[in-house]
Design an enzyme around this catalytic site. Structure first.
Site, short mmCIF file in Angstrom:
data_model
loop_
_atom_site.label_atom_id
_atom_site.label_comp_id
_atom_site.label_asym_id
_atom_site.label_seq_id
_atom_site.Cartn_x
_atom_site.Cartn_y
_atom_site.Cartn_z
N ASP A 166 5.25 -19.79 41.12
CA ASP A 166 3.86 -19.36 40.88
C ASP A 166 3.66 -18.70 39.21
O ASP A 166 4.27 -17.55 39.05
CB ASP A 166 3.19 -18.44 41.79
CG ASP A 166 1.92 -18.09 41.47
OD1 ASP A 166 1.30 -18.44 40.27
OD2 ASP A 166 0.97 -17.54 42.37
N SER A 193 -1.72 -33.20 29.72
CA SER A 193 -2.95 -32.91 28.61
C SER A 193 -2.94 -33.94 27.84
O SER A 193 -2.11 -34.82 27.52
CB SER A 193 -2.65 -31.41 28.05
OG SER A 193 -2.54 -30.39 28.90
N THR A 226 -2.66 -33.05 35.42
CA THR A 226 -2.78 -34.15 34.64
C THR A 226 -1.73 -33.72 33.37
O THR A 226 -1.36 -32.41 33.36
CB THR A 226 -4.14 -34.17 33.76
OG1 THR A 226 -4.26 -32.70 33.13
CG2 THR A 226 -5.19 -34.48 34.72
N1 SAH Z 1 1.32 -29.11 30.11
C1 SAH Z 1 1.12 -29.97 31.20
C2 SAH Z 1 0.06 -29.38 32.05
C3 SAH Z 1 -0.10 -29.99 33.31
S1 SAH Z 1 -1.65 -29.77 34.05
C4 SAH Z 1 1.24 -31.38 30.94
O1 SAH Z 1 0.85 -31.69 29.78
O2 SAH Z 1 2.01 -32.33 31.46
C5 SAH Z 1 -1.42 -28.18 34.70
C6 SAH Z 1 -0.36 -27.70 35.71
O3 SAH Z 1 -0.27 -26.65 36.06
C7 SAH Z 1 -0.21 -28.49 36.73
O4 SAH Z 1 0.93 -29.39 36.86
C8 SAH Z 1 -0.58 -27.78 37.96
O5 SAH Z 1 0.36 -28.10 39.12
C9 SAH Z 1 0.10 -26.49 37.29
N2 SAH Z 1 -0.26 -25.07 37.99
C10 SAH Z 1 -1.56 -24.71 38.51
N3 SAH Z 1 -1.62 -23.68 38.85
C11 SAH Z 1 -0.16 -23.07 38.80
C12 SAH Z 1 0.29 -22.03 39.23
N4 SAH Z 1 -0.49 -20.74 39.45
N5 SAH Z 1 1.78 -21.70 38.92
C13 SAH Z 1 2.57 -22.93 38.29
N6 SAH Z 1 1.76 -24.00 38.01
C14 SAH Z 1 0.77 -24.03 38.35
#
Ligand code: SAH
Length: 227
Positions: free
Chosen positions: A142, A60, A58
């Site tokens: 990651d 945020s 999402t």
């Molecule tokens: N600040 C972003 C938040 C996106 S939601 C915004 O407002 O657009 C959180 C994001 O974290 C997702 O896109 C998901 O794919 C990513 N995510 C989850 N686990 C992760 C990991 N281990 N490493 C990198 N990205 C990750």
């Protein structure tokens, strides 16, 4: 109240966040006005709520973006270095770049390759120079491992909830005087937004700020399975 900060336009949304005291600093207001949320999500762009951007991710809610920028405000001075873990739509990475200016640098780490591509496109719609100059660099990876080559960071923002506690690697990559903002906790239970400061002498000070709800910081396969 946070949930009442909807607007018809980006300016109106930001004005409402300011009227509700969520935005308190001019620099935060300026950054959020320079980065039109409408370019980062196709749905309900100026509603004060998270929106799906696909792949179990999402963008945020605007009030959470504003809180993050406010909490990191001291670390987002000109020339600052920022790590945005789970950079998703790229919205916050662009706001960070506006705040740290031409001498600053923002590293986004996102594990969904399509989101990395899309986020770069989103930023290029209004500020192609951020990508071309390398002031914003978004890579597939990651985020639990941080991004060692550019460490240390004055500010680290984590946009997904760390279920198994705060990754050590991220604490290591924080500069003395730096601050991390990270949601911590199990997705089924309560998550708390934590502020983690590394003092100049290296001491770590943790503070739990508020209950929040974020998608989990996880491995890619389990995120895809749920999606
Ligand atoms: N600040 C972003 C938040 C996106 S939601 C915004 O407002 O657009 C959180 C994001 O974290 C997702 O896109 C998901 O794919 C990513 N995510 C989850 N686990 C992760 C990991 N281990 N490493 C990198 N990205 C990750």
């Amino acid at each position: 109240m946070a949930w009442r900060s909807h607007g018809q336009t980006n300016d109106e949304l930001v004005d409402n966040l300011k009227a509700h005291n969520i935005i308190q600093h001019d620099e935060v207001e300026k950054a959020m006005k320079l980065v039109d949320r409408g370019l980062y999500t196709p749905h309900n762009q100026y509603m004060d709520a998270p929106q799906s951007i696909g792949y179990g991710a999402t963008i945020s809610a605007p009030h959470m973006h504003a809180y993050a920028l406010e909490l990191l405000h001291e670390q987002l001075k000109s020339g600052g270095k920022v790590l945005d873990v789970g950079s998703g739509s790229g919205y916050l990475s662009a706001c960070f770049a506006m705040m740290v200016g031409e001498k600053g640098k923002v590293i986004g780490i996102e594990h969904v390759p399509n989101l990395v591509t899309q986020s770069i496109k989103n930023i290029e719609k209004h500020a192609p120079e951020l990508i071309a100059s390398g002031r914003v660099k978004i890579s597939v990876g990651d985020g639990r491992k941080g991004y060692e080559p550019e460490a240390p960071y004055n500010a680290i923002h984590v946009g997904a909830a760390a279920e198994q506690g705060v990754p050590d690697e991220l604490i290591k990559q924080l500069a003395p005087g730096g601050r991390m903002v990270i949601p911590v906790g199990n997705k089924l239970g309560m998550q708390a937004l934590e502020q983690i400061d590394k003092l100049l002498d290296g001491q770590i000070v943790r503070q739990s700020l508020m209950d929040v709800m974020y998608v989990p910081l996880t491995d890619k396969d389990s995120q895809y399975t749920k999606w």
